[in-house]
Motif scaffolding. Structure first.
Motif, PDB file in Angstrom:
ATOM      1  N   SER A 263      12.903 -26.966   9.513  1.00  0.00           N
ATOM      2  CA  SER A 263      13.801 -27.792   9.489  1.00  0.00           C
ATOM      3  C   SER A 263      15.145 -26.290   9.426  1.00  0.00           C
ATOM      4  O   SER A 263      14.847 -24.826   8.918  1.00  0.00           O
ATOM      5  CB  SER A 263      13.612 -26.825   7.188  1.00  0.00           C
ATOM      6  OG  SER A 263      14.789 -27.836   6.826  1.00  0.00           O
TER       7      SER A 263
ATOM      8  N   THR B 235      19.087 -25.293   7.477  1.00  0.00           N
ATOM      9  CA  THR B 235      19.981 -26.204   6.349  1.00  0.00           C
ATOM     10  C   THR B 235      20.789 -25.348   6.570  1.00  0.00           C
ATOM     11  O   THR B 235      21.144 -23.670   6.710  1.00  0.00           O
ATOM     12  CB  THR B 235      19.514 -25.242   5.137  1.00  0.00           C
ATOM     13  OG1 THR B 235      17.466 -26.061   4.484  1.00  0.00           O
ATOM     14  CG2 THR B 235      20.373 -25.859   3.805  1.00  0.00           C
TER      15      THR B 235
ATOM     16  N   GLU C 150      14.714 -30.743  11.292  1.00  0.00           N
ATOM     17  CA  GLU C 150      14.570 -31.628  10.073  1.00  0.00           C
ATOM     18  C   GLU C 150      16.044 -30.787   9.722  1.00  0.00           C
ATOM     19  O   GLU C 150      16.192 -29.563   9.395  1.00  0.00           O
ATOM     20  CB  GLU C 150      13.566 -31.681   9.061  1.00  0.00           C
ATOM     21  CG  GLU C 150      14.217 -32.630   7.641  1.00  0.00           C
ATOM     22  CD  GLU C 150      13.472 -31.511   6.704  1.00  0.00           C
ATOM     23  OE1 GLU C 150      13.567 -32.200   5.666  1.00  0.00           O
ATOM     24  OE2 GLU C 150      12.246 -30.977   7.385  1.00  0.00           O
TER      25      GLU C 150
ATOM     26  N   LYS D 295      19.688 -30.065   7.215  1.00  0.00           N
ATOM     27  CA  LYS D 295      20.227 -30.160   5.879  1.00  0.00           C
ATOM     28  C   LYS D 295      21.804 -29.564   6.270  1.00  0.00           C
ATOM     29  O   LYS D 295      21.534 -28.641   6.222  1.00  0.00           O
ATOM     30  CB  LYS D 295      19.021 -29.529   5.057  1.00  0.00           C
ATOM     31  CG  LYS D 295      17.753 -30.035   4.903  1.00  0.00           C
ATOM     32  CD  LYS D 295      16.697 -29.638   4.030  1.00  0.00           C
ATOM     33  CE  LYS D 295      15.445 -29.928   3.805  1.00  0.00           C
ATOM     34  NZ  LYS D 295      14.766 -29.430   2.515  1.00  0.00           N
TER      35      LYS D 295
ATOM     36  N   ARG E 113      14.016 -22.767  16.262  1.00  0.00           N
ATOM     37  CA  ARG E 113      14.725 -24.209  15.021  1.00  0.00           C
ATOM     38  C   ARG E 113      16.693 -23.368  15.281  1.00  0.00           C
ATOM     39  O   ARG E 113      16.862 -24.242  15.308  1.00  0.00           O
ATOM     40  CB  ARG E 113      14.164 -24.677  13.975  1.00  0.00           C
ATOM     41  CG  ARG E 113      14.333 -23.851  13.065  1.00  0.00           C
ATOM     42  CD  ARG E 113      13.608 -24.303  12.215  1.00  0.00           C
ATOM     43  NE  ARG E 113      13.436 -23.628  10.847  1.00  0.00           N
ATOM     44  CZ  ARG E 113      12.589 -22.495   9.832  1.00  0.00           C
ATOM     45  NH1 ARG E 113      11.210 -22.286  10.994  1.00  0.00           N
ATOM     46  NH2 ARG E 113      12.510 -21.489   9.331  1.00  0.00           N
TER      47      ARG E 113
END
Length: 307
Positions: free
Chosen positions: A99, A101, A128, A130, A289
């Motif tokens: 993830s 963010t 992912e 966000k 990431r």
């Protein structure tokens, strides 16, 4: 305190952070899959061990004490350090996953970053993303944010900075409005025009202009104020008056002739201008990431930046 006792404290410190984040023992217990009474006992043990009150318990809510706030900040730092330990295992050849963010001002997020989302997620299917529309100050660690974008002349100290370009403020109006009301040639003439401003504070209708050492502060007025850049631009395009925008907001409208620049030879002072600053917390082991997201945005930013 010896090492064994310090290690024993770690789960209770983690529980304390979760209770504060969730706002109640009930919500924290639900998240952890335990009973509220079990969490309450853990917090009582932690307070006893640390010889300090962390939370004031009332029938309606939990209130964190001054000591609790300081310990909460340390818990956030501890969690961040733990994340870095886990991410240490991520190597250069591994597929980026997990993830990311990201926080950014509303207009920048919508106009500049949004078009990059689908291509990025398509290229990196195991990531992912966000996105949080946020204006103002942000605490990355306590809010769980990996990367923050700011439009500013003063990037946040203590964070790694990657400059992606510059953004300035521009004044514009619709051709119809200017044909009807005339085009101002000096900032002081704005008092005779309808102007669109944010309406967030009691002073955001006060606009500052600079040119060749000459400065003017003008208190503008108008019938329409809205703190949403695209809605405000729509109002300008509909002929409601003259507005100030970060230049990336009006780039397309200018190119298509829907608005015209006003007072181009004056510099407008205000928020949301300066560096396009991508910032993140210092880390020895940047996970793949984050690295690929930063590289992707840096590579694709040029076409969104107004020089």
């Amino acid at each position: 305190m010896d090492t064994n006792k310090l290690i024993a404290l770690m789960p209770e410190l983690a529980v304390f952070k979760i209770v504060v984040d969730e706002g109640s023992f009930t919500a924290a217990a639900r998240k952890l899959g335990v009973t509220p009474s079990a969490l309450s006992k853990q917090l009582s043990r932690l307070e006893q061990t640390l010889s300090t009150k962390l939370l004031e318990r009332t029938t309606r809510k939990l209130v964190i004490t001054q000591s609790g706030k300081g310990i909460y900040d340390q818990c956030c730092a501890l969690l961040e350090a733990t994340k870095q330990v886990v991410e240490f295992t991520s190597s250069e050849h591994e597929t980026p996953s997990g993830s990311v963010t990201v926080a950014a001002p509303k207009a920048f997020l919508s106009i500049v970053l949004q078009p990059m989302v689908l291509p990025f997620l398509t290229q990196y299917p195991d990531i992912e993303l966000k996105l949080k529309a946020r204006d103002g100050d942000i605490d990355l660690i306590s809010e769980g944010i990996d990367i923050v974008f700011r439009l500013t002349e003063k990037p946040t100290e203590g964070l790694v900075l990657k400059q992606l370009g510059k953004v300035s403020l521009s004044l514009c109006a619709s051709p119809d409005y200017l044909a009807l009301r005339g085009t101002p040639t000096h900032p002081t003439e704005l008092v005779n025009h309808d102007c669109l401003y944010l309406g967030e504070t009691t002073t955001d209708h006060i606009w500052d202009f600079v040119k060749d050492g000459e400065m003017h502060t003008v208190a503008v007025s108008g019938r329409y104020a809205v703190n949403h850049s695209q809605m405000r631009l729509r109002g300008v395009m509909d002929g409601l008056g003259i507005g100030i925008f970060p230049d990336f907001v009006i780039k397309k409208a200018l190119a298509e002739g829907e608005v015209k620049p006003v007072l181009e030879d004056w510099t407008i002072k205000g928020n949301y201008q300066g560096d396009i600053a991508l910032q993140f917390a210092q880390t020895k082991f940047m996970p793949a990431r984050l690295r690929v997201f930063i590289d992707y945005v840096a590579e694709h930013m040029a076409k969104y930046t107004v020089s």
